[in-house]
Write a protein that holds these residues in place. Structure first.
Motif, short mmCIF file in Angstrom:
data_model
loop_
_atom_site.label_atom_id
_atom_site.label_comp_id
_atom_site.label_asym_id
_atom_site.label_seq_id
_atom_site.Cartn_x
_atom_site.Cartn_y
_atom_site.Cartn_z
N GLU A 33 0.96 -1.15 0.01
CA GLU A 33 -0.14 0.11 0.03
C GLU A 33 0.83 1.33 0.17
N LYS A 57 2.18 1.86 -3.41
CA LYS A 57 1.17 2.58 -4.25
C LYS A 57 0.83 3.94 -3.96
N LYS A 81 3.80 5.72 -5.73
CA LYS A 81 3.94 5.84 -7.11
C LYS A 81 2.68 6.85 -7.52
N ALA A 82 1.45 6.93 -6.78
CA ALA A 82 0.62 8.11 -6.93
C ALA A 82 1.15 9.43 -6.84
N ILE A 109 5.98 -0.07 -10.50
CA ILE A 109 6.20 -0.69 -9.41
C ILE A 109 6.73 -2.15 -10.00
N ARG A 156 8.44 -4.98 -3.10
CA ARG A 156 8.47 -4.10 -4.39
C ARG A 156 9.17 -3.08 -4.20
N VAL A 175 9.51 1.02 -6.31
CA VAL A 175 8.98 2.00 -6.86
C VAL A 175 9.54 3.19 -7.36
#
Length: 449
Positions: free
Chosen positions: A40, A43, A46-47, A59, A220, A222
């Protein structure tokens, strides 16, 4: 381009982007590597990259040995039975196996190599402080103390904090492919001091119980880019994962949001950048630098002009740059200090315990960006107390300006930042006294030639 435009500096000093993103990250509650919160967090980053107008935000997942916390307790028989089972008293160290151990506690003090040589630990529970005494010559990492205990025949390991009020410390002791050899927990300074006092009164028997889960999972990275499409690129990095016992606000929420904020600032002057800049936030740093190693192994390292890794930067607003002997990086940040009239401390010391290291060990020009605290150790880091309330938006603003200015200088087309032969990095690592500890933990990356 050598200095940041005044309007951009003004933007940075009035921005709340970094604080807003940091608040969102800490509200995830648990960003442990390989768990849902880390995903989370990636994400969110990335946003943020996409919202800042950075290009090619992606990602990338990779496998790691996952670890999930269960319950733990320590029951001590001294003058009476004492049970320690609250999270403010003790926590498991990530990478520990589950286990039930009944044995005598043996205090090995600071946990220096000579302390283990002098102690009879066969079948015992070894206990060591998180402190390395001033003047010893090198810092003794938690993992080195743990593996020294295991190699000496101990059945379990207690790691107690040396800073009062900072709660029990956590930190990984797992191996590259799974858990370590013996159960291990961190205990607070207050519990540690009590156990030391009990040991001074004679043999102390204890029951240690550790429950956890070890199984493969996915972490992950990013990343996104800004600037021209050049053959080389400057990397600004941090790690999004955090230990699950706190909010991970300082370690390394601060580093993550600074990478995002610098990316936002650079996007405003993208046409003036002379080399592409890659904003890169790794996963799984806290459990073995897995994200950074994965990136180095899967990319063309010759394209990396230099890397600046932000980790440990939430202590104050004064930048502290460790260059690993790559003098052009230090020169760039010294110029920033002069131009902005702010203190930036530059050292050529080796620091082999964060995401710049997989690059530096290969001879790639790399630095770690921290901030000066004036205190011994990481303070609230790696504890329940690593929370947002201890940080200051004004520090983030000033750090973002210093980092952005340094990255812009490193991205200058005519500023050469040469890589080094691996042998030179190896020799410097030996000279600074890290070889023994890294060999003891199985993390020595160089050939024995």
């Amino acid at each position: 381009m050598t200095t940041l435009p005044t309007a951009l500096v003004g933007d940075a000093y009035t921005s709340t982007h970094s604080w807003d993103l940091l608040s969102d990250l800490v509200d995830i509650d648990n960003r442990m590597a390989g768990q849902e919160g880390e995903a989370e967090g990636a994400k969110l980053v990335k946003a943020a990259f996409e919202g800042h107008g950075l290009r090619d935000a992606t990602i990338t997942e990779f496998g790691i040995p996952g670890w999930w916390r269960g319950d733990c307790s320590l029951t001590v028989e001294s003058d009476r039975t004492h049970v320690f089972d609250e999270r403010y008293q003790l926590v498991e160290l990530p990478g520990t196996p589950s286990g039930e151990v009944t044995a005598e506690i043996v205090d090995v003090g600071y946990g220096l190599p000579e302390d283990f040589e002098e102690a009879d630990l066969e079948g015992k529970i070894a206990m060591a402080s998180s402190l390395t005494p001033d003047g010893y010559g090198r810092w003794i990492h938690r993992a080195e103390k743990y593996y020294a205990a295991a190699n000496a025949g101990a059945d379990a390991f207690l790691f107690y904090n040396h800073i009062e009020g900072c709660l029990p410390p956590t930190g990984s002791i797992g191996e590259e492919d799974g858990p370590g050899p013996i159960p291990a927990v961190g205990v607070s300074k207050e519990v540690g001091d009590r156990l030391v006092r009990y040991c001074e009164g004679g043999a102390v028997e204890a029951d240690l119980s550790v429950e956890c889960r070890n199984e493969p999972t996915q972490s992950r990275n990013v990343e996104a880019v800004v600037g021209p499409d050049t053959d080389q690129e400057v990397l600004l990095t941090a790690h999004v994962d955090a230990h699950d016992v706190g909010e991970g606000a300082n370690d390394n929420g601060v580093g993550t949001v600074l990478v995002s904020e610098v990316g936002r600032l650079l996007a405003e002057i993208e046409d003036d950048l002379e080399t592409r800049v890659r904003l890169l936030v790794f996963g799984a740093e806290e459990v073995g630098l897995f994200g950074a190693y994965h990136w180095v192994e899967t990319h063309d390292r010759d394209r990396v002009k230099s890397i600046v890794n932000v980790d440990g930067a939430g202590y104050s607003r004064n930048l502290d740059i460790y260059t690993h002997g790559f003098d052009p990086i230090g020169e760039a940040f010294r110029e920033v200090a002069d131009e902005l009239a702010v203190p930036i401390e530059v050292s050529d010391d080796i620091r082999p315990h964060s995401d710049h290291w997989p690059f530096v060990q290969e001879g790639i020009a790399g630095a770690q960006a921290r901030s000066k605290s004036g205190e011994s150790g990481r303070g609230w880091g790696h504890t329940h107390g690593d929370t947002l309330d201890k940080l200051d938006l004004r520090d983030l603003r000033e750090l973002a300006v210093g980092l952005a200015a340094g990255v812009v200088k490193l991205a200058e087309r005519d500023r050469e930042v040469q890589h080094k032969p691996v042998s030179e990095i190896r020799d410097a690592t030996v000279e600074e006294g890290f070889e023994e500890g890294m060999r003891n933990t199985g993390s020595w990356p160089f050939d024995d030639e």
